[in-house]
Write an enzyme that holds these catalytic residues in place. Structure first.
Site, PDB file in Angstrom:
ATOM      1  N   ASP A  16       0.829  -1.202   0.000  1.00  0.00           N
ATOM      2  CA  ASP A  16       0.000   0.000   0.000  1.00  0.00           C
ATOM      3  C   ASP A  16       0.868   1.258   0.000  1.00  0.00           C
ATOM      4  O   ASP A  16       1.909   1.303   0.666  1.00  0.00           O
ATOM      5  CB  ASP A  16      -0.889  -0.019   1.250  1.00  0.00           C
ATOM      6  CG  ASP A  16      -1.987   1.023   1.201  1.00  0.00           C
ATOM      7  OD1 ASP A  16      -2.310   1.502   0.110  1.00  0.00           O
ATOM      8  OD2 ASP A  16      -2.517   1.361   2.274  1.00  0.00           O
ATOM      9  N   ARG A  52       0.504   5.305  -4.762  1.00  0.00           N
ATOM     10  CA  ARG A  52       0.006   6.581  -5.283  1.00  0.00           C
ATOM     11  C   ARG A  52       0.465   7.747  -4.402  1.00  0.00           C
ATOM     12  O   ARG A  52       0.830   8.816  -4.911  1.00  0.00           O
ATOM     13  CB  ARG A  52      -1.517   6.544  -5.406  1.00  0.00           C
ATOM     14  CG  ARG A  52      -2.005   5.520  -6.430  1.00  0.00           C
ATOM     15  CD  ARG A  52      -3.425   5.773  -6.866  1.00  0.00           C
ATOM     16  NE  ARG A  52      -4.381   5.561  -5.782  1.00  0.00           N
ATOM     17  CZ  ARG A  52      -5.700   5.769  -5.910  1.00  0.00           C
ATOM     18  NH1 ARG A  52      -6.195   6.202  -7.064  1.00  0.00           N
ATOM     19  NH2 ARG A  52      -6.512   5.528  -4.904  1.00  0.00           N
ATOM     20  N   HIS A  55       3.225   3.239  -9.171  1.00  0.00           N
ATOM     21  CA  HIS A  55       2.932   1.815  -9.344  1.00  0.00           C
ATOM     22  C   HIS A  55       4.173   1.056  -9.836  1.00  0.00           C
ATOM     23  O   HIS A  55       4.417  -0.077  -9.414  1.00  0.00           O
ATOM     24  CB  HIS A  55       1.786   1.626 -10.328  1.00  0.00           C
ATOM     25  CG  HIS A  55       0.451   2.065  -9.799  1.00  0.00           C
ATOM     26  ND1 HIS A  55       0.018   1.737  -8.533  1.00  0.00           N
ATOM     27  CD2 HIS A  55      -0.556   2.798 -10.367  1.00  0.00           C
ATOM     28  CE1 HIS A  55      -1.191   2.253  -8.328  1.00  0.00           C
ATOM     29  NE2 HIS A  55      -1.556   2.900  -9.420  1.00  0.00           N
ATOM     30  N   LEU A  82      10.699 -20.390  -3.266  1.00  0.00           N
ATOM     31  CA  LEU A  82       9.673 -19.494  -2.749  1.00  0.00           C
ATOM     32  C   LEU A  82       8.401 -19.677  -3.561  1.00  0.00           C
ATOM     33  O   LEU A  82       8.441 -19.739  -4.790  1.00  0.00           O
ATOM     34  CB  LEU A  82      10.146 -18.040  -2.844  1.00  0.00           C
ATOM     35  CG  LEU A  82       9.223 -16.959  -2.289  1.00  0.00           C
ATOM     36  CD1 LEU A  82       9.091 -17.098  -0.768  1.00  0.00           C
ATOM     37  CD2 LEU A  82       9.751 -15.569  -2.632  1.00  0.00           C
TER      38      LEU A  82
END
Length: 253
Positions: free
Chosen positions: A33, A36, A50, A141
């Site tokens: 998060d 932006r 982004h 992973l």
């Protein structure tokens, strides 16, 4: 306050030495998060934020491989995000597709798609399908990519699939209702067969789940970090792991 480079390196090494391998979480969920807001800080276009966030994902996965984390779930695009402008979504979808291509280049990573492919452009849905079908040369992973994902929708999809399965087996629905258990629903979640997340990290200072792994995170530990995702440093990650290692997990007790 930023530390000088040599002090930063010293602090990072000190944090690394303090971590016990047996206390490293097996499965980490990450809410990436703040892309932006990071772009706005630099008066940059949203797409640049982004892209910086996508670059940070690959850096983060490298840290996870280095430390022995086995599973990572990345919350990259929620069903709520689908309400953004068409221009921003088009750019974001392209960045996600490029991110998937970079994951495809890593022979040590396996990928599993989580979400509603019908909400995505065909090229992105197809890319997720082909990447999920790929078998890594040597898996170090496992990465769950949550794109077009919503936690409530996942639970609804799981119940729907459970009911379809019961009908296909000609099971008595009334008996199913009486015997339904937590494990019955877990068998149809997007993450079926995987361990639930031990640790969930959210960047950008927000302290809410936003529908992320609502079922699976019932007993997860949570770590909220002020740093915006593109600015998330290895030191921030090591602090999260140190904090996790110091907690006594109770699993509802």
């Amino acid at each position: 306050m930023e530390l000088p480079g040599f002090l930063y390196g010293f602090y990072e090494r000190r944090l690394l030495r303090s971590l016990e391998p047996e206390r490293i979480p097996r499965h980490i969920g990450v809410m990436v998060d703040g892309n932006r807001r990071w772009a706005r800080q630099f008066n940059a276009p949203t797409s640049q934020g982004h892209q910086a966030g996508a670059d940070k994902i690959h850096e983060f996965l490298g840290w996870c491989q280095e430390l022995g984390v086995r599973v990572v779930t990345l919350y990259m695009l929620s069903t709520d995000n689908m309400n953004r402008s068409g221009e921003e979504l088009d750019l974001l979808m392209g960045i996600i597709a490029n991110t998937l291509d970079r994951l495809d280049d890593d022979a040590d990573i396996s990928v599993h798609a989580m979400g509603a492919p019908e909400l995505l452009p065909d090229y992105l849905a197809d890319r997720l399908t082909s990447l999920t079908a790929r078998t890594p040369v040597r898996e170090k992973l496992h990465v769950n990519v949550a794109v077009g994902y919503g936690g409530r929708r996942e639970i609804v999809d799981a119940v729907r699939e459970l009911l379809h399965d019961a009908v296909a087996r000609k099971a008595d629905i009334s008996e199913l209702a009486d015997s339904l258990s937590v494990d019955d629903i877990s068998r149809f979640l997007y993450t079926r067969g995987q361990p639930d997340p031990d640790l969930v990290i959210r960047t950008s200072g927000e302290q809410r789940l936003s529908g992320f792994l609502m079922w699976q995170s019932a007993y997860s530990e949570f770590y909220f970090c002020e740093a915006l995702w593109p600015a998330f440093r290895k030191v921030d990650f090591l602090r999260a792991l140190r904090d996790y290692a110091g907690r006594q997990r109770r699993f509802g007790a």
